[in-house]
Motif scaffolding. Sequence first.
Motif, PDB file in Angstrom:
ATOM      1  N   HIS A 342      48.116  43.045  33.739  1.00  0.00           N
ATOM      2  CA  HIS A 342      48.093  41.692  34.334  1.00  0.00           C
ATOM      3  C   HIS A 342      48.075  42.196  35.840  1.00  0.00           C
ATOM      4  O   HIS A 342      47.213  41.086  36.485  1.00  0.00           O
ATOM      5  CB  HIS A 342      49.130  40.803  33.704  1.00  0.00           C
ATOM      6  CG  HIS A 342      50.505  41.428  34.187  1.00  0.00           C
ATOM      7  ND1 HIS A 342      51.309  41.104  35.241  1.00  0.00           N
ATOM      8  CD2 HIS A 342      51.367  42.325  33.612  1.00  0.00           C
ATOM      9  CE1 HIS A 342      52.301  41.631  35.532  1.00  0.00           C
ATOM     10  NE2 HIS A 342      52.485  42.177  34.345  1.00  0.00           N
ATOM     11  N   ASP A 343      48.394  43.171  36.431  1.00  0.00           N
ATOM     12  CA  ASP A 343      48.646  43.346  37.815  1.00  0.00           C
ATOM     13  C   ASP A 343      47.027  43.646  38.298  1.00  0.00           C
ATOM     14  O   ASP A 343      46.585  43.034  39.108  1.00  0.00           O
ATOM     15  CB  ASP A 343      49.396  44.242  38.197  1.00  0.00           C
ATOM     16  CG  ASP A 343      50.655  44.296  37.777  1.00  0.00           C
ATOM     17  OD1 ASP A 343      51.372  43.145  37.920  1.00  0.00           O
ATOM     18  OD2 ASP A 343      51.689  45.209  37.366  1.00  0.00           O
ATOM     19  N   LEU A 344      46.494  44.203  37.416  1.00  0.00           N
ATOM     20  CA  LEU A 344      44.942  44.617  37.606  1.00  0.00           C
ATOM     21  C   LEU A 344      44.133  43.333  37.586  1.00  0.00           C
ATOM     22  O   LEU A 344      43.271  43.240  38.375  1.00  0.00           O
ATOM     23  CB  LEU A 344      44.504  45.705  36.618  1.00  0.00           C
ATOM     24  CG  LEU A 344      44.680  47.216  37.061  1.00  0.00           C
ATOM     25  CD1 LEU A 344      44.063  48.199  36.139  1.00  0.00           C
ATOM     26  CD2 LEU A 344      44.104  47.447  38.518  1.00  0.00           C
ATOM     27  N   LEU A 345      44.052  42.538  36.426  1.00  0.00           N
ATOM     28  CA  LEU A 345      43.470  41.373  36.400  1.00  0.00           C
ATOM     29  C   LEU A 345      43.872  40.469  37.554  1.00  0.00           C
ATOM     30  O   LEU A 345      42.932  39.972  38.070  1.00  0.00           O
ATOM     31  CB  LEU A 345      43.972  40.767  35.321  1.00  0.00           C
ATOM     32  CG  LEU A 345      43.353  41.624  33.931  1.00  0.00           C
ATOM     33  CD1 LEU A 345      44.013  40.782  32.657  1.00  0.00           C
ATOM     34  CD2 LEU A 345      41.835  41.772  33.857  1.00  0.00           C
ATOM     35  N   GLU A 346      45.022  40.387  38.094  1.00  0.00           N
ATOM     36  CA  GLU A 346      45.118  39.423  39.286  1.00  0.00           C
ATOM     37  C   GLU A 346      44.595  40.084  40.513  1.00  0.00           C
ATOM     38  O   GLU A 346      44.147  39.300  41.218  1.00  0.00           O
ATOM     39  CB  GLU A 346      46.790  39.339  39.451  1.00  0.00           C
ATOM     40  CG  GLU A 346      47.118  38.508  40.607  1.00  0.00           C
ATOM     41  CD  GLU A 346      48.766  38.313  40.676  1.00  0.00           C
ATOM     42  OE1 GLU A 346      49.068  37.734  41.669  1.00  0.00           O
ATOM     43  OE2 GLU A 346      49.449  38.955  39.730  1.00  0.00           O
ATOM     44  N   VAL A 347      44.613  41.419  40.659  1.00  0.00           N
ATOM     45  CA  VAL A 347      43.860  41.915  41.745  1.00  0.00           C
ATOM     46  C   VAL A 347      42.217  41.649  41.838  1.00  0.00           C
ATOM     47  O   VAL A 347      41.632  41.256  42.531  1.00  0.00           O
ATOM     48  CB  VAL A 347      44.318  43.541  41.974  1.00  0.00           C
ATOM     49  CG1 VAL A 347      43.410  44.088  42.992  1.00  0.00           C
ATOM     50  CG2 VAL A 347      45.762  43.500  42.382  1.00  0.00           C
ATOM     51  N   PHE A 348      41.773  41.816  40.787  1.00  0.00           N
ATOM     52  CA  PHE A 348      40.394  41.733  40.541  1.00  0.00           C
ATOM     53  C   PHE A 348      39.904  40.427  40.636  1.00  0.00           C
ATOM     54  O   PHE A 348      38.693  40.147  41.309  1.00  0.00           O
ATOM     55  CB  PHE A 348      39.940  42.328  38.986  1.00  0.00           C
ATOM     56  CG  PHE A 348      40.012  43.622  38.826  1.00  0.00           C
ATOM     57  CD1 PHE A 348      39.920  44.563  39.966  1.00  0.00           C
ATOM     58  CD2 PHE A 348      40.229  44.178  37.657  1.00  0.00           C
ATOM     59  CE1 PHE A 348      40.038  45.970  39.789  1.00  0.00           C
ATOM     60  CE2 PHE A 348      40.430  45.559  37.470  1.00  0.00           C
ATOM     61  CZ  PHE A 348      40.128  46.516  38.435  1.00  0.00           C
ATOM     62  N   SER A 349      40.759  39.576  40.324  1.00  0.00           N
ATOM     63  CA  SER A 349      40.428  37.947  40.699  1.00  0.00           C
ATOM     64  C   SER A 349      40.521  37.643  42.019  1.00  0.00           C
ATOM     65  O   SER A 349      40.005  36.622  42.400  1.00  0.00           O
ATOM     66  CB  SER A 349      41.444  36.963  39.827  1.00  0.00           C
ATOM     67  OG  SER A 349      42.590  37.215  40.304  1.00  0.00           O
ATOM     68  N   LYS A 350      41.136  38.372  43.109  1.00  0.00           N
ATOM     69  CA  LYS A 350      40.981  38.126  44.240  1.00  0.00           C
ATOM     70  C   LYS A 350      39.892  38.630  45.258  1.00  0.00           C
ATOM     71  O   LYS A 350      40.122  38.429  46.305  1.00  0.00           O
ATOM     72  CB  LYS A 350      42.328  38.523  44.974  1.00  0.00           C
ATOM     73  CG  LYS A 350      43.721  37.822  44.387  1.00  0.00           C
ATOM     74  CD  LYS A 350      44.977  38.509  44.920  1.00  0.00           C
ATOM     75  CE  LYS A 350      46.104  37.820  44.478  1.00  0.00           C
ATOM     76  NZ  LYS A 350      47.226  38.283  45.010  1.00  0.00           N
ATOM     77  N   VAL A 351      39.037  39.468  44.480  1.00  0.00           N
ATOM     78  CA  VAL A 351      37.782  39.974  45.110  1.00  0.00           C
ATOM     79  C   VAL A 351      36.903  38.938  45.227  1.00  0.00           C
ATOM     80  O   VAL A 351      36.446  38.025  44.408  1.00  0.00           O
ATOM     81  CB  VAL A 351      37.140  41.114  44.281  1.00  0.00           C
ATOM     82  CG1 VAL A 351      36.011  41.622  44.898  1.00  0.00           C
ATOM     83  CG2 VAL A 351      38.174  42.075  43.935  1.00  0.00           C
ATOM     84  N   LYS A 352      36.577  38.786  46.766  1.00  0.00           N
ATOM     85  CA  LYS A 352      35.541  37.765  46.850  1.00  0.00           C
ATOM     86  C   LYS A 352      34.337  37.890  46.584  1.00  0.00           C
ATOM     87  O   LYS A 352      33.716  38.828  46.236  1.00  0.00           O
ATOM     88  CB  LYS A 352      35.201  37.649  48.438  1.00  0.00           C
ATOM     89  CG  LYS A 352      36.556  37.426  49.006  1.00  0.00           C
ATOM     90  CD  LYS A 352      36.620  37.511  50.658  1.00  0.00           C
ATOM     91  CE  LYS A 352      38.065  37.378  51.375  1.00  0.00           C
ATOM     92  NZ  LYS A 352      37.866  37.499  52.945  1.00  0.00           N
ATOM     93  N   PRO A 353      33.388  36.765  46.482  1.00  0.00           N
ATOM     94  CA  PRO A 353      32.003  36.776  45.738  1.00  0.00           C
ATOM     95  C   PRO A 353      30.807  38.041  46.669  1.00  0.00           C
ATOM     96  O   PRO A 353      30.192  38.790  45.824  1.00  0.00           O
ATOM     97  CB  PRO A 353      31.437  35.445  45.801  1.00  0.00           C
ATOM     98  CG  PRO A 353      32.622  34.574  45.854  1.00  0.00           C
ATOM     99  CD  PRO A 353      33.432  35.528  46.679  1.00  0.00           C
ATOM    100  N   ARG A 354      31.236  37.809  47.738  1.00  0.00           N
ATOM    101  CA  ARG A 354      30.328  38.801  48.538  1.00  0.00           C
ATOM    102  C   ARG A 354      30.786  39.895  48.961  1.00  0.00           C
ATOM    103  O   ARG A 354      30.555  40.860  50.194  1.00  0.00           O
ATOM    104  CB  ARG A 354      29.655  38.157  49.816  1.00  0.00           C
ATOM    105  CG  ARG A 354      29.009  36.807  49.648  1.00  0.00           C
ATOM    106  CD  ARG A 354      27.692  37.329  48.581  1.00  0.00           C
ATOM    107  NE  ARG A 354      26.575  38.152  49.282  1.00  0.00           N
ATOM    108  CZ  ARG A 354      25.687  38.640  48.638  1.00  0.00           C
ATOM    109  NH1 ARG A 354      25.613  38.461  47.527  1.00  0.00           N
ATOM    110  NH2 ARG A 354      24.973  39.410  49.420  1.00  0.00           N
TER     111      ARG A 354
END
Length: 402
Positions: A342-354
């Motif tokens: 869940h830590d990884l998924l949370e970090v990946f969700s914060k990556v911006k579209p561009r």
Amino acid sequence: MELGKPMVVSENPISSTEKRVAKVKTRVEWTRFGVVFAGVGLAFFAVGMWRVDGVMAAMGLSAIVLIGMVRWLGVRNLKGLTLVYKGPRRVEVAKGFDARLELHGGARWLDGFWLEFGIRLMDEKEVCGRVFWLSSNSSAKVLRWVSLKHRGLRRKQVAWIRSGFPLGLMTFQNEIRVSAEIGVVPFGRVPRELNSSGFLLDGVPLGGSGQFGETGDWKGLREWRSGDAVQRVAWAASMRSCASGGGLLVRQEEPPGSNLEMCAVVFHSFGTDRNLIRPDRFERALSLLCGVVGRMLANGIPVRVLADFWEWEPKEVNSKRGLALLKEAILLAKRAEWTEAHDLLEVFSKVKPRECLIILSDMPTSSWKTLVPDSVLSPVIVDIVDYEKSTKRKMLKGKGAS
């Protein structure tokens, strides 16, 4: 310089701010010759006293007195000597550098004789030398090319001065803690995934590649240079240029990745296949992290590093100074042991579209690749196992060539 080689002795004293006088206790050890000599002396004295033989007893007593004088002179021979280390404060793993060690005699009434001295850098490599005679207020210097293999930071190094003067009956040694800060940072290695994806090749347009954005805007024409792709030659304009005495012309575009806001580099130690934890893989992954950040900066793309061993606190790097500070922060980094999915998924969700995404780990990709989300900009996944295999192949090729 190694033991036994000639030394360069300088008569110029150094200032008191450059040397550190350490109060140390001299360690004394008997040599084999000293044990035999002391045993014979004691035997002569004992037999002489038992047989009431004045000559034999006097010879034994003389040997005992001589041993006492040897010990006193040996301790005085090392008294007041100081060591100064001069070298870079920050070095890279396995990258050689000049290490200079100086032995200073100071103001002493007794010169130094038969002196050996050295320093152990990060408990890995020794820089040592020997001088037969060191006069008062002079110094001896040794310069050696060394390299360190392990990451870390140490502010004090273990050094030593020893001598067998006089007569070689005993060995006298001083161990000194020299104030010399040395930090070994990872050597930046660029993973092959960055080279094979095609987005960082100089002068080659991205075309329809989904890696890190589209081709930059067209700027104009320039003269052909060695290494330019044939596909970039503007043939119609080149024919007109050749007709007027010029050369070939190629299309000039904006640098690749110009549409990017930033590059997010995620470093983690999460795995689900119960793989063995290997410290060597963590060190290799850190070197890949430095290599990735350095390559992106070289292409003008700022980087945001998210690492679990920093508790996912983002570190933005947009200059060479920022890269140096990043390596400084990695000096004492330790592997995170409690990273969860869940830590990884949370970090990946914060990556911006561009924002492009590069993922590094010291665990095989098979244990966490399913957690990587689908995005417009296809993420670059660096496999530590493939990197190890390529490194071993290079080593085998090097041994075969030699």
